[in-house]
Write a protein that holds these residues in place. Structure first.
Motif, PDB file in Angstrom:
ATOM      1  N   VAL A  24     -15.005  22.636   8.151  1.00 25.71           N
ATOM      2  CA  VAL A  24     -15.834  22.912   9.338  1.00 25.71           C
ATOM      3  C   VAL A  24     -15.671  21.801  10.359  1.00 25.71           C
ATOM      4  O   VAL A  24     -15.506  22.051  11.561  1.00 25.71           O
ATOM      5  CB  VAL A  24     -17.304  23.084   8.923  1.00 25.71           C
ATOM      6  N   GLU A  25     -15.693  20.565   9.890  1.00 28.12           N
ATOM      7  CA  GLU A  25     -15.640  19.436  10.815  1.00 28.12           C
ATOM      8  C   GLU A  25     -14.278  19.297  11.483  1.00 28.12           C
ATOM      9  O   GLU A  25     -14.201  18.989  12.673  1.00 28.12           O
ATOM     10  CB  GLU A  25     -16.033  18.152  10.073  1.00 28.12           C
ATOM     11  N   ARG A  26     -13.206  19.551  10.768  1.00 30.59           N
ATOM     12  CA  ARG A  26     -11.902  19.417  11.413  1.00 30.59           C
ATOM     13  C   ARG A  26     -11.601  20.589  12.349  1.00 30.59           C
ATOM     14  O   ARG A  26     -10.752  20.480  13.233  1.00 30.59           O
ATOM     15  CB  ARG A  26     -10.789  19.245  10.384  1.00 30.59           C
ATOM     16  N   SER A  27     -12.337  21.693  12.176  1.00 24.58           N
ATOM     17  CA  SER A  27     -12.123  22.851  13.051  1.00 24.58           C
ATOM     18  C   SER A  27     -12.914  22.772  14.347  1.00 24.58           C
ATOM     19  O   SER A  27     -12.498  23.311  15.372  1.00 24.58           O
ATOM     20  CB  SER A  27     -12.522  24.131  12.315  1.00 24.58           C
ATOM     21  N   GLY A  28     -14.116  22.129  14.293  1.00 25.48           N
ATOM     22  CA  GLY A  28     -14.997  22.117  15.446  1.00 25.48           C
ATOM     23  C   GLY A  28     -15.747  23.421  15.665  1.00 25.48           C
ATOM     24  O   GLY A  28     -16.475  23.574  16.654  1.00 25.48           O
ATOM     25  N   ILE A  29     -15.595  24.376  14.774  1.00 29.57           N
ATOM     26  CA  ILE A  29     -16.214  25.699  14.910  1.00 29.57           C
ATOM     27  C   ILE A  29     -17.661  25.642  14.436  1.00 29.57           C
ATOM     28  O   ILE A  29     -17.951  25.040  13.400  1.00 29.57           O
ATOM     29  CB  ILE A  29     -15.408  26.737  14.081  1.00 29.57           C
ATOM     30  N   PRO A  30     -18.592  26.257  15.160  1.00 36.73           N
ATOM     31  CA  PRO A  30     -19.989  26.276  14.702  1.00 36.73           C
ATOM     32  C   PRO A  30     -20.154  27.088  13.427  1.00 36.73           C
ATOM     33  O   PRO A  30     -19.278  27.893  13.062  1.00 36.73           O
ATOM     34  CB  PRO A  30     -20.749  26.902  15.873  1.00 36.73           C
ATOM     35  N   GLN A  41     -22.948  20.918  13.840  1.00 38.95           N
ATOM     36  CA  GLN A  41     -22.299  22.224  13.994  1.00 38.95           C
ATOM     37  C   GLN A  41     -23.089  23.376  13.377  1.00 38.95           C
ATOM     38  O   GLN A  41     -22.733  24.542  13.549  1.00 38.95           O
ATOM     39  CB  GLN A  41     -20.891  22.194  13.378  1.00 38.95           C
ATOM     40  N   LEU A  42     -24.167  23.058  12.673  1.00 35.94           N
ATOM     41  CA  LEU A  42     -24.941  24.089  11.991  1.00 35.94           C
ATOM     42  C   LEU A  42     -26.006  24.652  12.927  1.00 35.94           C
ATOM     43  O   LEU A  42     -26.855  23.922  13.437  1.00 35.94           O
ATOM     44  CB  LEU A  42     -25.603  23.508  10.736  1.00 35.94           C
ATOM     45  N   LEU A  43     -25.981  25.987  13.091  1.00 33.47           N
ATOM     46  CA  LEU A  43     -26.958  26.659  13.953  1.00 33.47           C
ATOM     47  C   LEU A  43     -28.163  27.165  13.180  1.00 33.47           C
ATOM     48  O   LEU A  43     -29.142  27.599  13.775  1.00 33.47           O
ATOM     49  CB  LEU A  43     -26.291  27.829  14.686  1.00 33.47           C
ATOM     50  N   GLY A  80     -34.180  34.261   9.355  1.00 31.66           N
ATOM     51  CA  GLY A  80     -33.251  33.254   9.842  1.00 31.66           C
ATOM     52  C   GLY A  80     -33.645  32.694  11.191  1.00 31.66           C
ATOM     53  O   GLY A  80     -34.588  33.153  11.856  1.00 31.66           O
ATOM     54  N   ALA A  81     -32.894  31.689  11.619  1.00 32.73           N
ATOM     55  CA  ALA A  81     -33.118  31.054  12.922  1.00 32.73           C
ATOM     56  C   ALA A  81     -32.572  31.955  14.031  1.00 32.73           C
ATOM     57  O   ALA A  81     -31.512  32.572  13.877  1.00 32.73           O
ATOM     58  CB  ALA A  81     -32.431  29.690  12.956  1.00 32.73           C
ATOM     59  N   ARG A  82     -33.269  32.014  15.125  1.00 35.56           N
ATOM     60  CA  ARG A  82     -32.836  32.864  16.235  1.00 35.56           C
ATOM     61  C   ARG A  82     -31.438  32.456  16.722  1.00 35.56           C
ATOM     62  O   ARG A  82     -30.593  33.320  16.988  1.00 35.56           O
ATOM     63  CB  ARG A  82     -33.844  32.793  17.382  1.00 35.56           C
ATOM     64  N   ALA A  83     -31.186  31.177  16.852  1.00 35.13           N
ATOM     65  CA  ALA A  83     -29.874  30.725  17.329  1.00 35.13           C
ATOM     66  C   ALA A  83     -28.767  31.193  16.396  1.00 35.13           C
ATOM     67  O   ALA A  83     -27.683  31.594  16.838  1.00 35.13           O
ATOM     68  CB  ALA A  83     -29.850  29.203  17.454  1.00 35.13           C
ATOM     69  N   GLY A 132     -24.250  27.667  21.489  1.00 32.46           N
ATOM     70  CA  GLY A 132     -24.951  27.580  20.208  1.00 32.46           C
ATOM     71  C   GLY A 132     -25.882  26.379  20.139  1.00 32.46           C
ATOM     72  O   GLY A 132     -27.024  26.488  19.682  1.00 32.46           O
ATOM     73  N   ILE A 133     -25.408  25.235  20.625  1.00 34.09           N
ATOM     74  CA  ILE A 133     -26.227  24.024  20.604  1.00 34.09           C
ATOM     75  C   ILE A 133     -27.460  24.200  21.489  1.00 34.09           C
ATOM     76  O   ILE A 133     -28.583  23.830  21.116  1.00 34.09           O
ATOM     77  CB  ILE A 133     -25.393  22.812  21.050  1.00 34.09           C
ATOM     78  N   ALA A 134     -27.262  24.763  22.679  1.00 33.39           N
ATOM     79  CA  ALA A 134     -28.380  24.967  23.602  1.00 33.39           C
ATOM     80  C   ALA A 134     -29.424  25.899  22.988  1.00 33.39           C
ATOM     81  O   ALA A 134     -30.631  25.657  23.096  1.00 33.39           O
ATOM     82  CB  ALA A 134     -27.861  25.524  24.923  1.00 33.39           C
ATOM     83  N   ARG A 135     -28.977  26.957  22.341  1.00 35.93           N
ATOM     84  CA  ARG A 135     -29.920  27.888  21.713  1.00 35.93           C
ATOM     85  C   ARG A 135     -30.643  27.249  20.533  1.00 35.93           C
ATOM     86  O   ARG A 135     -31.836  27.494  20.308  1.00 35.93           O
ATOM     87  CB  ARG A 135     -29.181  29.138  21.259  1.00 35.93           C
ATOM     88  N   ARG A 136     -29.919  26.442  19.775  1.00 37.48           N
ATOM     89  CA  ARG A 136     -30.562  25.775  18.644  1.00 37.48           C
ATOM     90  C   ARG A 136     -31.708  24.893  19.123  1.00 37.48           C
ATOM     91  O   ARG A 136     -32.784  24.858  18.516  1.00 37.48           O
ATOM     92  CB  ARG A 136     -29.527  24.940  17.889  1.00 37.48           C
TER      93      ARG A 136
END
Length: 570
Positions: free
Chosen positions: A241-247, A264-266, A273-276, A356-360
Motif C-alpha cells: 500500500v505504501e509503495r503504491s500511494g493508493i488509498p 492512506q486509510l479512509l 462503515g465510515a462515510r469517506a 479521500g483525505i478531505a472526506r476523511r
C-alpha cells in the motif's frame, strides 16, 4: 563402559520407549505436544476421561473453562492471535454439541482450531448409547475436515494431518472424534508416510494483468480483508500500500492491517462503515481486493457495490474468487509471495487521493456529545489510546461491537478480535481469556454488552481460578441494543423482548466471583475508571452505565446501497 557406549545405550533405551505400546489417550497427549502446543482448553466428561487421565504430568497446560462453548472460543483465540491451531477438548453428547457454536464461529472467520471430542465406545456406536450423538455428522458443514479415529495406532498420523489441514491454505477448524475404546486401547504408533508439501505456483499472469489494470486506473482503491491476517501478510500488504500511494479501505476483519491513523486509510466499509470509505468504494474505478470475500455486511446491496469499478481479487481460496462479485483479474495462491511480487505503478492519482483525505477529515467522528452521561464511543477511543500499541480489544456482538470497530485505535489486526461471520453473542469473555493467555504481555480488554456478558458470564470463574489479568468492560444500557435500534428504525418502534432492565448489578456479580469491580455512570468518572482498569495487575471488571436510546451511526439499512447511509444524533 565408555561414554560413547553409554550414549548408544541411552539412545537404544529411548528407541525402546518410543516403540513400547501406549494407550490411545497417551498417544493423543503426545501427538498434541508434538505439534508444539503448550495449552489446551476443555471440560472433562465420561467419554473423554481417558485423555484427561493422561494429562497430569504430561507438560501440557489445561485450562478448565466452565462451559464447553467457552473452551471453543478460548481455543480459537489462540488461533486468531498466533495463526497456529488452538485446541479444545470435550466429552461426547452435550459436551460436543456445546462446542458447536465455537466451531462454527471459527469456520466462518477462517480460524485454525482442533476440536477433540470423546465418543462412546465403537461397539455401542449407533445404538443411542448414553451421551451419544453423531458429532461427525453434526459438525460436517462447519469444519474444514473431520476424523473418527478407529485404531489407536493411527492417532499420531491423524493428529499431524489434522493440524496441517487446520493451518494450511485457508485456515479453519478440524474435528477429531475419539471413541472411548480407542483411547483405552494399547498400541504402537503406526508409521505414517510423510505428506508432500503442497507447492502453489505464483500466478505471474494474474500479477502482470493486475499491474496493467493499476496503471490504467484513475481512481484505484485497496480493499483490505481478514484473509491478510490469516496469511500472516500484514507487513507485506502495508509495504505494498505504501509503495503504491493508493488509498485503502478495510473490512471489519481488516481493521488494523493498516494502523487506524495510517494516512492512506479512509476507514472501515460496510453497514456501519465510515462515510469517506463507503463513498470511495462507490466512486472508485478499480477495486483491489486482498483477502476479502465481499461479505453482505461489507457490500450492502451487492449489485450497487463499487458500480464503476473493475475488480482485482487476491485470495488463497479459489472458491471465493468471482463467487459474489466478478473478478476482472484474479490472483489465486499464497498471498505473501503474490503481494511481494506485485509492482504497482499508478498514474497521476493525486486528485483522487486528496478527495479521500478531505472526506476523511470532513466526516470524522465527533466526540463532544452533550450531557453528563457516558458516551461509549469516547470511552472506547480514550481507552485504546491510553492502552497503547499492546492494546487488544475483544468485543462481543451488538452495538458496542460496532463502536469498538469504529472508534478504537488498532496498531495491528490482532488487536481487534471480533466475531464477524457468525456474530456470536457470548464471544467476548472466553475469547479474551484465550487471547490473554496467548499474549501475556498484551493489554487485553473484553468489551461486552449487558446481553452478551450473560451468555458466558461463568467464565469469570476461569479468570479468578488462573489469576488471568484480563480487563473486562460491560457497557450496560439495559437493552438488547442492536435489536432495539433495528426495531426503532425498521419495525415502527415496536420494541419486542429487548428490555433487560432486570439485569443484576454486574459489579456485585463480578465481586461474588472474587474479581475486583467498580461502576462508572457519569462522564466525569471515565478517565479515572480507565486509569484504574489499566493499572490493575489482576483481573478487573468495569461496569459502565450508558444511555439506552443511543444508536450506532452511520448505518446502511438492509437491502440498501452503501451510498445511502443513514445518519442520526450528532
Amino acid at each position: 563402559m565408555t561414554g560413547s557406549a553409554a550414549e548408544t545405550l541411552t539412545e537404544s533405551e529411548e528407541a525402546d520407549t518410543e516403540a513400547a505400546p501406549r494407550s490411545g489417550a497417551q498417544l493423543v497427549v503426545e501427538a498434541i505436544l508434538a505439534q508444539g502446543v503448550d495449552t489446551v482448553f476443555g471440560y472433562p466428561g465420561g467419554a473423554i476421561m481417558p485423555v484427561y487421565d493422561a494429562l497430569p504430568g504430561s507438560g501440557l497446560r489445561h485450562i478448565l473453562c466452565r462451559h464447553e462453548q467457552g473452551a471453543a472460543f478460548a481455543a480459537a483465540a489462540y488461533g486468531r492471535m498466533t495463526r497456529k491451531a488452538g485446541v479444545c477438548l470435550a466429552t461426547s453428547g452435550p459436551g460436543a454439541t456445546n462446542l458447536v457454536t465455537g466451531i462454527a464461529d471459527a469456520y466462518m472467520d477462517s480460524v485454525p482450531m482442533i476440536a477433540i471430542t470423546g465418543q462412546v465406545a465403537q461397539p455401542v456406536m449407533g445404538t443411542d448409547a448414553f451421551q451419544e450423538v453423531d458429532t461427525f455428522g453434526i459438525t460436517m458443514p462447519i469444519v474444514k475436515h473431520s476424523y473418527i479415529v478407529r485404531d489407536a495406532a493411527d492417532i499420531p498420523g491423524v493428529f499431524a494431518e489434522a493440524f496441517e489441514v487446520a493451518e494450511s491454505g485457508r485456515p479453519g477448524p478440524v474435528l477429531i472424534d475419539l471413541p472411548k475404546d480407542v483411547q483405552q486401547a494399547m498400541a504402537k504408533a503406526a508409521t505414517s508416510p510423510a505428506r508432500e508439501a503442497q507447492v502453489i505456483e505464483l500466478d505471474d499472469d494474474g500479477l502482470r494483468r493486475a499491474e496493467a489494470a493499476i496503471r490504467d486506473a484513475d481512481k484505484p482503491l485497496f480493499y483490505l480483508g481478514g484473509g491478510i491476517t490469516r496469511a500472516g501478510a500484514t507487513g507485506d500488504v502495508r509495504a505494498l500500500v505504501e509503495r503504491s500511494g493508493i488509498p485503502a479501505v478495510c473490512t471489519l476483519h481488516g481493521n488494523g492491517v493498516l494502523p487506524t491513523d495510517h494516512p492512506q486509510l479512509l476507514g472501515m466499509i460496510g453497514m456501519h462503515g465510515a462515510r469517506a470509505a463507503n463513498l470511495a468504494v462507490q466512486e472508485c474505478d478499480l477495486l483491489i481486493n486482498i483477502g476479502g470475500r465481499f461479505d453482505d455486511r461489507a457490500t450492502g446491496k451487492l449489485d450497487t457495490f463499487a458500480p464503476h469499478a473493475k475488480v482485482i481479487h487476491f485470495d488463497c481460496d479459489a472458491s471465493e474468487i468471482s463467487k459474489l462479485r466478478h473478478a476482472d483479474v484474479s490472483v489465486h495462491g499464497a498471498m505473501r509471495p503474490a503481494v511481494r511480487s506485485l509492482n504497482p505503478e499508478p498514474g497521476d492519482i493525486s486528485a483522487w487521493v486528496q478527495l479521500g483525505i478531505a472526506r476523511r477529515e470532513e466526516f470524522a467522528p465527533r466526540y463532544d456529545a452533550p450531557g453528563e452521561g457516558v458516551y461509549a464511543p469516547t470511552l472506547l477511543r480514550e481507552l485504546s489510546l491510553a492502552a497503547g500499541d499492546r492494546f487488544v480489544a475483544v468485543p462481543d456482538v451488538g452495538q458496542h461491537q460496532m463502536w469498538v470497530a469504529q472508534h478504537c485505535h488498532f496498531s495491528r489486526p490482532e488487536a481487534h478480535l471480533t466475531s464477524g461471520g457468525l456474530g456470536s453473542m457470548g464471544f467476548s469473555l472466553p475469547t479474551a481469556i484465550g487471547a490473554q493467555l496467548a499474549e501475556p504481555d498484551s493489554t487485553v480488554v473484553s468489551i461486552s454488552g449487558d446481553g452478551g456478558i450473560m451468555m458466558n458470564i461463568q467464565e469469570l470463574a476461569t479468570l479468578r481460578r488462573y489469576g488471568i489479568p484480563l480487563k473486562v468492560i460491560v457497557l450496560n444500557n439495559s437493552r438488547l441494543g442492536m435489536v432495539r435500534q433495528w426495531q426503532e428504525l425498521f419495525f415502527d418502534g415496536n420494541f419486542s423482548e429487548i428490555d433487560l432492565s432486570d439485569n443484576p448489578d454486574f459489579a456485585k456479580v463480578a465481586e461474588a466471583f472474587g474479581i475486583e469491580a467498580f461502576t462508572v455512570s457519569r462522564r466525569s468518572e471515565v478517565a479515572a475508571g480507565i486509569d484504574r482498569l489499566l493499572a490493575a495487575e489482576g483481573p478487573i471488571f468495569m461496569h459502565v452505565i450508558i444511555d439506552p436510546a443511543e444508536n450506532v451511526w452511520p448505518l446502511v439499512a438492509p437491502g440498501k446501497s452503501n451510498s445511502e447511509m443513514m445518519e442520526g444524533g450528532r
